[in-house]
Design a protein around this motif. Structure first.
Motif, mmCIF file in Angstrom:
data_model
loop_
_atom_site.group_PDB
_atom_site.id
_atom_site.type_symbol
_atom_site.label_atom_id
_atom_site.label_comp_id
_atom_site.label_asym_id
_atom_site.label_seq_id
_atom_site.Cartn_x
_atom_site.Cartn_y
_atom_site.Cartn_z
ATOM 1 N N ASP A 80 46.547 44.115 34.766
ATOM 2 C CA ASP A 80 45.284 44.660 35.277
ATOM 3 C C ASP A 80 44.765 45.792 34.406
ATOM 4 O OD1 ASP A 80 47.091 46.616 35.866
ATOM 5 O OD2 ASP A 80 46.839 46.506 38.051
ATOM 6 N N TYR A 127 40.844 40.726 39.929
ATOM 7 C CA TYR A 127 40.451 39.376 39.506
ATOM 8 C C TYR A 127 40.495 38.446 40.709
ATOM 9 C CZ TYR A 127 41.349 41.022 34.737
ATOM 10 O OH TYR A 127 41.338 41.718 33.557
ATOM 11 N N LYS A 128 39.473 37.604 40.836
ATOM 12 C CA LYS A 128 39.458 36.629 41.916
ATOM 13 C C LYS A 128 40.358 35.443 41.605
ATOM 14 C CE LYS A 128 34.828 37.841 43.537
ATOM 15 N NZ LYS A 128 33.448 37.362 43.781
ATOM 16 N N GLN A 129 40.562 35.213 40.318
ATOM 17 C CA GLN A 129 41.472 34.160 39.883
ATOM 18 C C GLN A 129 41.980 34.526 38.499
ATOM 19 O OE1 GLN A 129 39.048 30.626 39.858
ATOM 20 N NE2 GLN A 129 38.138 31.095 37.894
ATOM 21 N N THR A 130 42.972 33.815 38.007
ATOM 22 C CA THR A 130 43.524 34.094 36.688
ATOM 23 C C THR A 130 42.425 33.949 35.634
ATOM 24 O OG1 THR A 130 45.671 33.237 37.396
ATOM 25 C CG2 THR A 130 45.298 33.474 35.021
ATOM 26 N N PRO A 131 42.171 34.982 34.825
ATOM 27 C CA PRO A 131 41.053 34.928 33.876
ATOM 28 C C PRO A 131 41.162 33.816 32.851
ATOM 29 C CG PRO A 131 41.924 37.154 34.053
ATOM 30 C CD PRO A 131 42.865 36.264 34.791
ATOM 31 N N ASN A 263 34.932 31.285 30.311
ATOM 32 C CA ASN A 263 34.576 32.670 30.037
ATOM 33 C C ASN A 263 33.623 32.772 28.846
ATOM 34 O OD1 ASN A 263 36.534 33.021 32.012
ATOM 35 N ND2 ASN A 263 38.120 33.587 30.553
ATOM 36 N N ASN A 285 34.207 36.744 36.642
ATOM 37 C CA ASN A 285 35.544 37.043 37.156
ATOM 38 C C ASN A 285 36.316 37.927 36.185
ATOM 39 O OD1 ASN A 285 38.076 36.572 38.775
ATOM 40 N ND2 ASN A 285 38.677 35.495 36.903
ATOM 41 N N LEU A 286 36.190 37.641 34.896
ATOM 42 C CA LEU A 286 36.900 38.413 33.879
ATOM 43 C C LEU A 286 36.430 39.857 33.848
ATOM 44 C CD1 LEU A 286 38.772 38.632 31.375
ATOM 45 C CD2 LEU A 286 36.824 37.842 29.997
ATOM 46 N N GLY A 288 34.268 41.412 36.198
ATOM 47 C CA GLY A 288 34.080 42.032 37.501
ATOM 48 C C GLY A 288 32.644 42.272 37.887
ATOM 49 N N ARG A 333 36.164 46.478 32.018
ATOM 50 C CA ARG A 333 35.660 45.788 33.198
ATOM 51 C C ARG A 333 34.749 46.718 34.006
ATOM 52 N NH1 ARG A 333 38.753 43.906 37.145
ATOM 53 N NH2 ARG A 333 37.659 41.900 37.259
ATOM 54 N N LYS A 364 40.870 36.552 27.329
ATOM 55 C CA LYS A 364 41.780 37.653 27.648
ATOM 56 C C LYS A 364 43.152 37.324 27.071
ATOM 57 C CE LYS A 364 43.358 40.538 31.520
ATOM 58 N NZ LYS A 364 44.777 40.624 31.177
#
Length: 387
Positions: A80, A127-131, A263, A285-286, A288, A333, A364
């Protein structure tokens, strides 16, 4: 798309024996290889990219203790925040001031480089999901590439090779380069053709509405009148509004791109400050941010206090010259936390060769990968300065 509109059956995009495709891709083409059904993952699914843009095919290079092939991602454990290495010690990079210092929370104002952290704490945005998903673009660090070259036979082993082995190696290298060109050409031409077709269909739809409804009613439907009251029309008059239209699930082109690489953003250099006109959910997502916060803004808000100015200068020069470029740099972010980004930018051109858009792809990467690549970038920069 043209085949669909004409009612004619779609021809295979590639012949089943098309040279330059991996076994996996060839099998996919044989099963469902039409423009409507072929997934870009079938073409790029076994590829690792080097920071220089070269390709390494997993089907050709198998992992081994002597030449580990480790992708640039973080696996299931997603950091993070970014860290730098001080010897063997990992030191977290300090957070910055978050969205309040970028002006992205103020509609209509240009984006700014993120400023340092202030006294007011910024709410964290997880993150809402894995970037980086498994099917996203992956990279190989310089040491890994060196190890693979050593395994294949580097300069030190060339003297021990027979003439026949040298010929075979040259043939493999030629085939490797051929595959790389075909795959890159397929991706770029698909992007350019699809953008052009969407523009043509957009204009045809406008003309059809005008001819059937008349000017007054058509103007209202197309958004000329409704835009004054802040409502969205059927067809956007600006690139910013067009982004929301293109994000409709019915536009399979955009959804295909989102599947191939989530992304990324598209910018429009014909507009002031080269703003973002399309951003994927993966990018949101990546970073924010929300869609409304980034549309119409320059990407500089990803930079911050510890972003390397030399890396930013490489991006600026690439845009100025209209060339493709990849660089690893520290980005920020919405909440001021950091991540290492292997950033790739490419220009999309029209039939006349004029640049119409830029595509920026964010990946990422792990701290270890970033340390390797950034060190190499620094060495290259020093060599340029010395010369």
């Amino acid at each position: 798309l043209n085949d669909k509109m004409s009612g004619q059956p779609s021809a295979p995009l590639f012949a089943p024996t098309e040279p330059g495709l991996s076994d996996t891709a060839t099998a996919a083409v044989a099963q469902r290889g039409t423009p409507a059904t072929l997934n870009l993952d079938d073409i790029f699914g076994d590829v690792l990219f080097t920071p220089e843009g070269d390709t390494v095919f997993m089907s050709e290079v198998q992992a081994s203790p002597d030449a580990p092939v480790i992708n640039s991602g973080e696996g299931d454990k997603v950091a993070d925040h970014a860290s730098r290495f001080d010897g063997d010690k990992s030191v977290p990079v300090a957070n910055a001031g978050g969205i309040p210092t970028t002006q992205l929370d103020q509609p209509g104002k240009p984006s700014l480089i993120m400023g340092p952290a202030g006294s007011t704490p910024v709410e964290r945005v997880p993150y809402k999901q894995t970037p980086q998903q498994r099917h996203h673009l992956q990279y190989a660090a310089p040491e890994q590439i060196a190890a693979m070259k050593k395994r294949r036979g580097g300069k030190g082993s060339e003297r021990k090779m027979s003439e026949q082995q040298k010929v075979e190696r040259r043939e493999r290298n030629r085939e490797h380069a051929k595959r790389s060109r075909i795959r890159k050409k397929f991706l770029l031409e698909s992007l350019q053709q699809s953008v052009s077709l969407l523009k043509e269909e957009n204009e045809k739809l406008r003309q059809s509405i005008r001819s059937h409804l008349g000017a007054a009613e058509a103007d209202e439907l197309l958004g000329t009148s409704l835009s004054k009251s802040g409502e969205a029309g059927l067809i956007a008059n600006s690139s910013v509004d067009a982004n929301k239209v293109l994000d409709d699930p019915d536009f399979s082109f955009i959804k295909a791109l989102q599947t191939a690489q989530q992304n990324f953003v598209v910018t429009d250099p014909s507009l002031p400050d080269n703003p973002i006109v399309y951003a994927t959910q993966g990018f949101l997502n990546l970073t924010g941010y929300t869609l409304d916060q980034v549309l119409g803004r320059n990407c500089r808000f990803l930079q911050g206090p510890e972003t390397d100015p030399k890396a930013v200068e490489k991006i600026r020069k690439s845009i100025e010259e209209g060339t493709d470029m990849s660089v690893c740099l520290l980005n920020y972010r919405v909440d001021g936390t950091t991540f290492w980004n292997q950033f790739f930018i490419a220009a999309l051109r029209d039939a006349s060769g004029n640049i119409t858009n830029y595509v920026g792809v964010q990946c990422k990467v792990s701290d270890q990968y970033a340390a390797n690549v950034c060190k190499k970038q620094e060495e290259e920069a020093e060599e340029v300065e010395a010369s």
